[in-house]
Each structure stands twice: as structure tokens, then as C-alpha cells.
Write a protein that holds these residues in place. Structure first.
Motif, mmCIF file in Angstrom:
data_model
loop_
_atom_site.group_PDB
_atom_site.id
_atom_site.type_symbol
_atom_site.label_atom_id
_atom_site.label_comp_id
_atom_site.label_asym_id
_atom_site.label_seq_id
_atom_site.Cartn_x
_atom_site.Cartn_y
_atom_site.Cartn_z
ATOM 1 N N GLU A 278 -4.340 3.595 4.137
ATOM 2 C CA GLU A 278 -4.665 4.285 2.900
ATOM 3 C C GLU A 278 -3.179 4.828 2.335
ATOM 4 O O GLU A 278 -3.136 4.877 0.906
ATOM 5 C CB GLU A 278 -5.144 5.636 3.285
ATOM 6 C CG GLU A 278 -6.536 5.388 3.749
ATOM 7 C CD GLU A 278 -7.203 6.618 4.510
ATOM 8 O OE1 GLU A 278 -6.349 7.738 4.406
ATOM 9 O OE2 GLU A 278 -8.141 6.785 5.114
ATOM 10 N N TYR A 279 -2.046 4.592 2.951
ATOM 11 C CA TYR A 279 -0.784 5.309 2.718
ATOM 12 C C TYR A 279 0.163 4.362 2.795
ATOM 13 O O TYR A 279 0.396 3.899 4.031
ATOM 14 C CB TYR A 279 -0.540 6.495 2.888
ATOM 15 C CG TYR A 279 0.488 7.441 2.483
ATOM 16 C CD1 TYR A 279 0.294 8.401 1.479
ATOM 17 C CD2 TYR A 279 1.752 7.273 2.516
ATOM 18 C CE1 TYR A 279 1.128 9.158 0.624
ATOM 19 C CE2 TYR A 279 2.680 8.170 1.919
ATOM 20 C CZ TYR A 279 2.524 8.953 1.190
ATOM 21 O OH TYR A 279 3.203 9.644 0.255
ATOM 22 N N LEU A 280 1.179 3.497 1.922
ATOM 23 C CA LEU A 280 2.179 2.840 2.632
ATOM 24 C C LEU A 280 3.528 3.043 1.738
ATOM 25 O O LEU A 280 3.489 3.002 0.496
ATOM 26 C CB LEU A 280 1.753 1.234 2.353
ATOM 27 C CG LEU A 280 2.686 0.279 2.351
ATOM 28 C CD1 LEU A 280 3.191 0.306 4.088
ATOM 29 C CD2 LEU A 280 2.200 -1.338 2.130
ATOM 30 N N GLU A 281 4.372 3.291 2.316
ATOM 31 C CA GLU A 281 5.743 3.755 1.831
ATOM 32 C C GLU A 281 6.799 2.675 2.336
ATOM 33 O O GLU A 281 7.141 2.510 3.360
ATOM 34 C CB GLU A 281 6.466 5.155 2.199
ATOM 35 C CG GLU A 281 5.680 6.082 1.444
ATOM 36 C CD GLU A 281 6.377 7.426 1.591
ATOM 37 O OE1 GLU A 281 7.565 7.349 2.388
ATOM 38 O OE2 GLU A 281 6.201 8.442 1.008
ATOM 39 N N VAL A 282 7.264 1.686 1.397
ATOM 40 C CA VAL A 282 8.291 0.535 1.845
ATOM 41 C C VAL A 282 9.532 0.775 0.872
ATOM 42 O O VAL A 282 10.028 -0.242 0.651
ATOM 43 C CB VAL A 282 7.616 -0.700 2.175
ATOM 44 C CG1 VAL A 282 8.473 -1.557 3.000
ATOM 45 C CG2 VAL A 282 6.239 -0.832 2.584
#
Ligand SMILES: *[C@@H]1O[C@H](CO)[C@@H](O)[C@H](O)[C@H]1NC(C)=O
Ligand SMILES: *[C@@H]1O[C@H](CO)[C@@H](O)[C@H](O)[C@H]1NC(C)=O
Ligand SMILES: *[C@@H]1O[C@H](CO)[C@@H](O)[C@H](O)[C@H]1NC(C)=O
Ligand SMILES: *[C@@H]1O[C@H](CO)[C@@H](O)[C@H](O)[C@H]1NC(C)=O
Ligand SMILES: *[C@@H]1O[C@H](CO)[C@@H](O)[C@H](O)[C@H]1NC(C)=O
Ligand SMILES: *[C@@H]1O[C@H](CO)[C@@H](O)[C@H](O)[C@H]1NC(C)=O
Ligand SMILES: *[C@@H]1O[C@H](CO)[C@@H](O)[C@H](O)[C@H]1NC(C)=O
Ligand SMILES: *[C@@H]1O[C@H](CO)[C@@H](O)[C@H](O)[C@H]1NC(C)=O
Ligand SMILES: *[C@@H]1O[C@H](CO)[C@@H](O)[C@H](O)[C@H]1NC(C)=O
Ligand SMILES: *[C@@H]1O[C@H](CO)[C@@H](O)[C@H](O)[C@H]1NC(C)=O
Ligand SMILES: *[C@@H]1O[C@H](CO)[C@@H](O)[C@H](O)[C@H]1NC(C)=O
Ligand SMILES: *[C@@H]1O[C@H](CO)[C@@H](O)[C@H](O)[C@H]1NC(C)=O
Length: 797
Positions: A278-282
Motif C-alpha cells: 500500500e505504501y512505498l517510499e524509495v
């Protein structure tokens, strides 16, 4: 120990937060507390002190049942203490705690344990299920004894920056652990962290941000994290590709944080296999390669942040499959091609940021078809053409729009009139020409930042009441007298237009009513005249100037601290980039010195009069540009006191007399233009002055000596002596006259204003720029309101 200073700061911050978030429980029950446990708690209390205003320990009185004390909870049948929560305390933890044999919940977070070790006896509290020691200023090695807590579900040791682990093997004893937070604990020495932790089969949330980890073990075939739902590995330094083993988390993982890790290579398929994500920080890594079509597999994704990488190629069509997407952040990559029309399918999208990419082509109605919820649109610094019908009514009501450097014009976009909630509108360099429609100036009562700079917008605005807190109309074709300002306006930039007439009415009128104007950049217009009737501006030097002199010395530390947070919050990089546009003629690196930059740019107006000698008090001034005006008199003799000066441009005025010899003392000077004045005599000798190009001195027929080819004659030497005397006289006698020409006046105001480019002002200013930080023109800064107050009071006295 020298370490704890930062820890203390963190503690104070957390304490502040805690003061508002704690709710100590009181138990109403008929059971009474166990005498031995009460004694143990009283012993614990002896070693502790309250720091917080809530002072939890104050309720710990011998007279009262310990089950009624703040932070203590007893079992409602047996009366044994089962929970203990103490926040906002300092001191030492007594081993008497071990008497609380039934304690299962211990919360000692947000305390100041003054860099002491975590007591190893906590490992003997076999009933603990929840242990929170976060942000408590613990230091040193984490005791292995904690590994005895096989019943522990929740362990939070995060936010203790001076804790470390050299070996994690004991952690396999935490066989029930579900939540593990070691943020900012130094794990640098444990290379096997992944193998060990992946055996914790019940682990559901793992936080390892800023742990000094340097490998994700990309060669590992698989990991056993079968229940992991949240994984935070941000702010480590991996310098390798995203490993394949991520695909083993596909049935569980919901949130993945990988930002600021120096990750390289492509986004691997293992990421797109995380079907529940649901949540992806790259963001802020070094990922490259194309954006794979398999993006569309992440059907549950609602937040995606890939900003600040080097991804290339187009956004895949499968974007449209991300029906849950709310917040899409792709800015600052090398993405190109056109934006797929499937964008218009993202009916949950609230915020879209695709700025600083190489996109081409147009955006039309289809791209926005179902974006009913869109509130934030940042498409700046792309080559996109906003190509919508003139009668388009967008489905959304934007709150923030940044379309800098996009193709919006040539017509002023009519659809803007439908956007009644807009607070932030930034459209510089967007190719708009023609007149701004009359509705534009008052269509949205919410607007507080408006930037239309660098367009070709025409028109007279004197009858308009401008009402945006920040208003930037720089570099357009506006003309006529100055517009009226509402009392809300704080920052007005009207540089590079054709505004004319006296600046005095504008400034003087403000005396009679409240206004909040803090910044005025009016350079490069046709302003002229004198500030005649304001003050009858002869008399003593206003207090203002004295205060300024005091402020010229930079305050230690405060500004540094501010700039650190500025860098963090506002993308300092682009701020610097824009600032570098200001000093014409050279480009310099400011990374180190920006905090002291002071710039005065009043070039290209019709200013007349003398250069005020007081200017030499500005010992922190770095750039001075007064070129292309009608300034007279001599260069102030004490210009050599302005030790920080890096750039001086006084060219194309009527400045006469000698070049003061003190100029050769300016060791940082690397740009000097004195051409086309009436300067005379020998150019003072110093390696520096002779190293400038002769072009920077030409147009002064009576000037001689190197680098000019003209040699000095006896006459000119004599001239030197006489004009020298004159110069001294001038600077001795020139008193601060209120009735001086506008050249002086504006110079003075600017001098005052430039100094108020201090943290208070910047703070307010950057608040407006919040997310979007692409423009900042620091040229002429007048803190008009403050100065007027000062001047008025000194005048009245
Ligand atoms: C406390 O005791 C009284 C009387 O024995 C009883 O009525 C009440 O329900 C009890 N309260 C609790 C919380 O057990
Ligand atoms: C006692 O505690 C249990 C579990 O916390 C709760 O379910 C129960 O309602 C409580 N009983 C009383 C009388 O407060
Ligand atoms: C913190 O620890 C240092 C060194 O151990 C000691 O000097 C200092 O007094 C302690 N401060 C407090 C508030 O206990
Ligand atoms: C706790 O762990 C340590 C080492 O990890 C061990 O030596 C000790 O016996 C254990 N204590 C208990 C009570 O289990
Ligand atoms: C992974 O888990 C399986 C089943 O729980 C187990 O058989 C296997 O040994 C574990 N592998 C590792 C490397 O821990
Ligand atoms: C784990 O990932 C590896 C590499 O992608 C894969 O070969 C393996 O089948 C996966 N195992 C499980 C249990 O998902
Ligand atoms: C996107 O959805 C379409 C239709 O629902 C489907 O055909 C396509 O395979 C999906 N693409 C991806 C990458 O999931
Ligand atoms: C996008 O960039 C790639 C190189 O990164 C280039 O090969 C390709 O032609 C570009 N596509 C477009 C549409 O500009
Ligand atoms: C905007 O200004 C015009 C003319 O000054 C006025 O007629 C109109 O009512 C104003 N509109 C709003 C929304 O204030
Ligand atoms: C901008 O305007 C909005 C709506 O009026 C308001 O909520 C917000 O706080 C304002 N921002 C600033 C920086 O004043
Ligand atoms: C400039 O340098 C000279 C010596 O080179 C010195 O006598 C003079 O005081 C200096 N002036 C200033 C303003 O620092
Ligand atoms: C001006 O004349 C004086 C006296 O001869 C001399 O010392 C000085 O160097 C001259 N200044 C310049 C700039 O030539």
C-alpha cells in the motif's frame, strides 16, 4: 561523556510532544495494591525526578493505594501491578522494579536517562510483553539479557542515538516478537542482522531506519519474514541493487520504506511482486533504468514516492491500474515521453508531483478526467503543454498548483477561475502573454501565494487591490503606477517591469495604516523622484541605522540551526540555484556561505544622488549592484571595511573621484565593474585589482594605471591628491539628510531591508513556499513595515 547533548535536545523535543499526548490512567477498582510492590515502586521513585509539567511521580504518595497512582495499572482481580508507564522523568532505574513480578507492560519512553546503559536486569522480567524504552537518552551496548524475554511482543529501543549492538544473536530469543523498533541504534557491526531477524517468524513490523546498515545482502536467496507487514530500512547506506528476496515478502508486506539509501540499479521485479503493498517510499536513491510496465500490478498502492532518482523512459500505461493511488510522487527523475492518458483514471488521486522531469507532449482534459479529488498538482519544470479547451471546467478543486516552466499560455488560463480553493498558484515562465483578466485579481479569497513572474503579461494595475500574501509579478510587461496593496501582502516582487512614477507615495502612505509588507523588490523599473513629503527622511540619523549596525554581526548558531532545517524541509538545492541567478556577472558556490549572503541589487532604475557612506557599515554584504543609475559623488572611502564583498558593480553611473585605495583590501573580491563613470587618478595597486579585465575600468577617461593601458602622468597624480582631499571632506561632512534624492532613499531602505533578511523573515517566507520551492529572488529587500515604525517613532521623538 560528550555524546548526550544531541540526545538532550531530542529529549526536550519529545517531552514537549509527550506533555500533550500522555494520558496517565487511573484505575477505579476495589482491589488494593500489594505492599511489597508498593514499596518497590516507592524505591523506584527515590531514584527518579519529574521533568514534565504533568509530574506523574507527584501522585505516588505513601498514603494512597499504588493502584491509583499515575502510570500504574493493577490487575483488577489480584491487585498486582501489570503496567507501568513513566514519561518525562530523569534519574536512575532501581532494580526494585524486579519486585513487580507480574509486570507485562513497561513504558519508559521519552525520558532523560542521561546517557546511562539500559539496565540488564530488565532481561529478568519474564512476564514482559511490551517494553518501550524509545527516546529515553540511553547510551552504550544494549544488554544481551533482553534476549531472555521470550514472551515479548513489542520492543521499542528507537531514538536512542548512542545505543549500539555488536551482535544480534541473542535476539533469536525474542521468539514472540511482533513489533521491533531499533531506529537510529547503531547496528553497523552486525553483518548478519538480516539472517537473524528473518528467523523471528512472528515479526510483523520492523523499523531499522538510520542504523548504519551497509548491506541488504543481495545475494541471499530467500528470507523467512513470513508475517512482515511493515519494513523500514530508510537512511542506511547500501550502495547496491534492491535484492530479489523482497519477493518473499509478497504475501504479507503492506509498507516498505527504503528512502535515502544510495540504492542503485533498476527497480527489480521483486518490488512489483509485492502485491499487497500500500505504501512505498524509495525516494532519494540512485535508481536508474526504465519504469517497468509491471507497475500496474501494485493494485493496492496508495502512496508511491520515487522522487530524486534517475529513472528514465515514460510512465507506463499500467499507471491507470493503480486505482487506490492517492499520492504519486515522481519528481526529479529523468522520465521522458508523454504522460499516459490512463492518469485520468486515478479517481482517488489527491496529490500528483511529476516536476523536474523530461516529459514532453501535452496534458488535456482526458488526463484529468476522473481526478475529482486532486488537490495538489506539481508539474513544474517539465516541457509539458497544458492543452485544454478555453471552456474546460476541471473536475477538481486545487489547493496548490505549481506549473513553473510549463507551457500554459499564450492565453491566461480561463479554467483557473473555477478553482475557488486555490491557496498556492505558481506559474512563472509559462508563456502567458496579453492582459491578465480582471477576474484574476480577486477571484480566490484563499490565495496566499501567487507567482506569475517571467511571463509577458501586460496591463495597468493601479486600481487593483492586490491581496495575496506573497505576490511575484517579476519580469512581465506591467506598467503605470504601483498597484494598491491589501494589508495581507507581505512579499511583493515587481522587478523588471515598466512601473513608473514616484515610489514615495507608495511607501509614505503606509504610515497611516497597518500593513504587513516585509519584502519589496522593485529593481529594474522606471521609478524616479524624491521622497519629499514623507519626512521633512534633515535631522539625526534614524535609530533604524543604529540597530542595523548592531545586527550586521551575524548571530552565532541560531541561523545555522535554522538553515539546517531549511535544507531539510525545503530543498535547499533549488534555492541556491535560483539565488545564483541574482548577482549578474559571475557564478559562485554558496553552499558553505549562504547563511551570510547579503545582496543589494538596485540596478537599472533612475536613481540619483550619492552612494551613502553608511553603506560601508554593512560588513556582511557580499554583493552590491548599483549599476545603471544616475548616482554621483565618490565611492565611499571606507568601502574596504566591507570585508565580505565578493562582487561590486557600480558601472554606468556618474561616479567621480578616485578609486579608494582601501578597495585593494577586499580579499574576497572577484568581480568588480566600475566602467563608464567619471573616475579619475591611478587605479590602486594590489594583485587583485590589477587582475581584473581592463574592460571593467573603461569609460573613465581620467583613470590610469594597470590594467588599463593608459599610463599615469604627473597631472593625474596631482589630480589624485586634490580629489583625495575632496573625498575625505565629503565623507566627513555628509550628514544623514532626510530630504535626499530617491537614489539615496531607496539605497537606504534597501540597506535596512537587506539586513532583515534574517531568520524571522525567512521563516515566514518559507512557510508559504512549503512544498514548492522553485523561486526565490533575493535582490532588493525592504522590510518596510518595521522600518516605517522605527522611523515614525524617531521622527515623533
Ligand atoms: C467494588 O465493591 C462494591 C461493593 O463490594 C461493588 O458494588 C462494586 O461493583 C465493586 N467495584 C468493582 C469495580 O469491582
Ligand atoms: C478486569 O480486567 C479485564 C481485562 O482487562 C476486563 O475485561 C474486566 O472487565 C475487568 N473487570 C473489572 C471489574 O473491571
Ligand atoms: C549526567 O551524567 C554525567 C556523567 O555521568 C554527570 O556528570 C551529570 O551530573 C549527569 N546529569 C544529571 C542531570 O544527572
Ligand atoms: C539471561 O541471559 C543471559 C545471557 O544472555 C544468561 O546468561 C542468563 O542466564 C539469562 N537469565 C535468565 C534468568 O534466563
Ligand atoms: C525458514 O522457515 C522454515 C519454516 O519455518 C524453516 O524450515 C527454515 O529452516 C527457515 N529458514 C531459515 C534460513 O531460517
Ligand atoms: C523467495 O525468493 C526467491 C528469490 O526471488 C525465490 O526463488 C523463492 O522461491 C522465494 N521463496 C518463497 C517461499 O517465496
Ligand atoms: C491493468 O489492467 C488491465 C485491465 O484491467 C489489464 O489487462 C492489465 O494486465 C493490467 N496491467 C497490469 C500491469 O497489471
Ligand atoms: C527517452 O530517453 C531515452 C534515453 O534515456 C531515449 O532513448 C528515448 O528516445 C527518449 N524518449 C523520448 C520519447 O524522448
Ligand atoms: C472583484 O472586483 C470587482 C471590481 O473591483 C468587483 O466588481 C467584484 O465584485 C469583485 N469580486 C469579488 C469576488 O470580490
Ligand atoms: C493559505 O490559505 C489557506 C486558506 O485560506 C490557509 O489555510 C493557510 O493557512 C494559508 N497559508 C498561509 C501560509 O498563510
Ligand atoms: C587596508 O590595508 C592597509 C595596509 O595594506 C591598512 O593600512 C589599512 O588600514 C587597511 N584598511 C582597511 C579598511 O582595512
Ligand atoms: C595618490 O597620490 C599619493 C601621493 O602621491 C600616492 O601615495 C598614492 O599612491 C596615489 N594614489 C593612487 C591611487 O595612485
Amino acid at each position: 561523556m560528550g555524546a548526550p547533548f544531541a540526545t538532550h535536545l531530542l529529549f526536550l523535543f519529545c517531552l514537549f510532544t509527550a506533555t500533550f499526548s500522555l494520558n496517565f490512567f487511573k484505575v477505579e477498582s476495589n482491589v488494593s495494591c500489594h505492599a511489597k510492590e508498593k514499596q518497590a515502586l516507592l524505591t523506584l521513585k527515590q531514584g527518579l525526578i519529574d521533568l514534565s509539567v504533568l509530574s506523574p511521580l507527584s501522585s505516588w504518595s505513601d498514603q494512597q493505594d499504588c493502584c491509583t497512582w499515575d502510570g500504574v495499572r493493577c490487575d483488577n482481580k489480584t491487585g498486582r501491578v501489570i503496567e507501568l508507564t513513566l514519561n518525562g522523568i530523569a534519574g536512575e532505574i532501581s532494580p526494585s522494579l524486579l519486585e513487580l513480578k507480574f509486570l507485562n507492560h513497561l513504558d519508559f519512553s521519552i525520558n532523560d536517562f542521561n546517557c546511562s546503559r539500559i539496565p540488564s536486569f530488565l532481561g529478568s522480567m519474564g512476564n514482559l510483553r511490551h517494553l518501550d524504552l524509545s527516546n529515553a537518552a540511553f547510551c552504550g551496548l544494549i544488554p544481551q539479557q533482553l534476549g531472555n524475554l521470550s514472551g515479548l511482543h513489542y520492543l521499542d529501543l528507537g531514538g536512542n542515538s548512542y545505543l549500539y549492538l555488536d551482535n544480534l544473536h541473542w535476539m533469536s530469543g525474542l521468539s514472540s516478537i511482533q513489533y521491533l523498533n531499533l531506529n537510529s541504534v547503531n547496528l553497523h557491526k552486525e553483518v548478519d542482522w538480516l539472517q537473524i531477524m528473518s528467523k523471528l517468524s512472528s515479526l510483523s513490523e520492523l523499523y531499522l531506519s538510520s542504523c548504519g546498515l551497509d548491506s541488504l545482502n543481495p545475494s541471499l536467496r530467500f528470507v523467512n519474514f513470513t508475517s512482515l507487514r511493515v519494513l523500514d530500512l530508510s537512511q542506511n547506506h547500501f550502495y547496491h541493487e534492491i535484492p530479489n528476496w523482497f519477493s518473499n515478502l509478497s504475501t504479507s508486506l503492506l509498507k516498505l520504506y527504503l528512502s535515502e539509501n544510495s540504492l542503485m540499479g533498476n527497480i527489480p521485479p521483486s518490488i512489483f511482486n509485492l502485491q499487497r503493498l500500500e505504501y512505498l517510499e524509495v525516494q532519494l536513491n540512485s535508481l536508474s533504468g526504465k519504469f517497468p510496465e509491471s507497475l500496474g500490478q501494485l493494485k493496492h498502492l496508495s502512496y508511491l514516492n520515487l522522487e530524486g532518482n534517475s529513472l528514465s523512459g515514460p510512465i507506463p500505461l499500467s499507471l491507470g491500474n493503480l486505482s487506490e493511488m492517492q499520492n504519486l510522487k515522481l519528481a526529479r527523475n529523468k522520465l521522458n515521453g508523454t504522460i499516459p492518458k490512463t492518469l485520468g483514471l486515478l479517481s482517488n488521486l489527491v496529490s500528483l508531483s511529476i516536476s523536474f522531469n523530461l516529459f514532453t507532449g501535452s496534458l488535456d482534459e482526458v488526463h484529468f478526467a476522473k481526478l475529482w479529488k486532486l488537490k495538489i498538482l506539481d508539474m513544474s519544470h517539465t516541457l509539458l503543454f497544458f492543452n485544454v479547451n478555453s471552456n474546460w471546467v476541471p473536475p477538481f478543486q486545487l489547493e496548490q498548483a505549481d506549473m513553473s516552466s510549463c507551457k500554459i499560455g499564450p492565453k491566461f488560463p480561463p479554467w483557473l477561475q473555477t478553482q475557488r480553493s486555490l491557496q498556492f498558484l505558481v506559474m512563472p515562465m509559462s508563456g502567458i502573454s496579453g492582459n491578465a483578466p480582471s477576474w484574476f485579481w480577486n477571484w480566490s479569497s484563499n490565495i496566499n501565494t501567487t507567482d506569475l513572474s517571467e511571463n509577458q503579461i501586460k496591463g495597468d494595475v493601479p486600481d487593483i487591490l492586490l491581496n495575496s500574501i506573497v505576490l511575484n509579478l517579476r519580469s512581465n510587461h506591467f506598467k503605470g503606477r504601483l498597484p494598491r496593496l491589501s494589508t495581507n501582502v507581505k512579499v511583493l516582487n515587481i522587478a523588471n517591469n515598466s512601473f513608473s512614477g514616484p515610489i514615495s507615495t507608495f511607501l509614505c502612505k503606509k504610515l497611516n495604516r497597518k500593513n504587513d509588507l516585509e519584502v519589496l523588490d522593485a529593481s529594474n523599473n522606471l521609478f524616479s523622484g524624491e521622497l519629499s513629503n514623507c519626512w521633512s527622511l534633515s535631522g539625526p540619523i534614524p535609530n533604524c541605522l543604529k540597530n542595523i549596525i548592531a545586527m550586521v554581526v551575524p548571530e552565532p548558531n541560531t541561523q545555522d540551526a535554522y538553515f539546517d532545517s531549511l535544507e531539510y524541509n525545503f530543498g535547499y538545492g533549488s534555492y541556491i540555484a535560483n539565488l545564483m541567478l541574482v548577482p549578474k556577472g559571475n557564478e559562485l558556490e554558496y553552499e558553505e556561505n549562504l547563511k551570510f549572503v547579503r545582496i543589494i541589487d538596485l540596478s537599472s532604475n533612475n536613481l540619483s544622488g550619492l552612494i551613502p557612506v553608511e553603506i560601508s557599515f554593512l560588513s556582511e554584504l557580499h554583493f552590491l549592484n548599483l549599476s545603471r543609475n544616475h548616482l554621483m559623488g565618490s565611492i565611499p572611502e571606507k568601502i574596504g571595511y566591507m570585508k565580505e564583498l565578493e562582487s561590486i558593480d557600480l558601472s554606468r553611473n556618474h561616479i567621480s573621484g578616485e578609486i579608494p585605495s582601501s578597495l585593494s583590501n577586499l580579499t574576497f573580491l572577484n568581480y568588480l565593474d566600475l566602467s563608464y563613470n567619471n573616475l579619475s587618478g591611478r587605479i590602486p595597486s594590489s594583485t587583485q585589482l590589477q587582475s581584473f579585465d581592463a574592460l571593467n575600468f573603461i569609460g573613465n577617461p581620467q583613470l590610469c594605471g594597470e590594467p588599463l593601458s593608459k599610463h599615469c602622468t604627473v597631472n593625474e597624480e596631482a589630480h589624485n591628491r586634490t580629489s583625495m582631499g575632496k573625498t575625505e571632506d565629503n565623507s566627513q561632512n555628509s550628514s544623514f539628510s532626510m530630504g535626499m534624492g530617491v537614489g539615496f532613499a531607496v539605497g537606504f531602505w534597501t540597506v535596512c531591508g537587506g539586513l532583515f533578511f534574517n531568520k524571522t523573515w525567512r521563516h515566514a517566507y518559507f512557510k508559504f513556499l512549503n512544498d514548492i520551492n522553485d523561486w526565490l529572488y533575493v535582490t532588493t529587500i525592504l522590510k518596510v513595515n518595521w522600518i516605517l515604525e522605527k522611523l515614525r517613532s524617531s521622527h515623533l521623538n
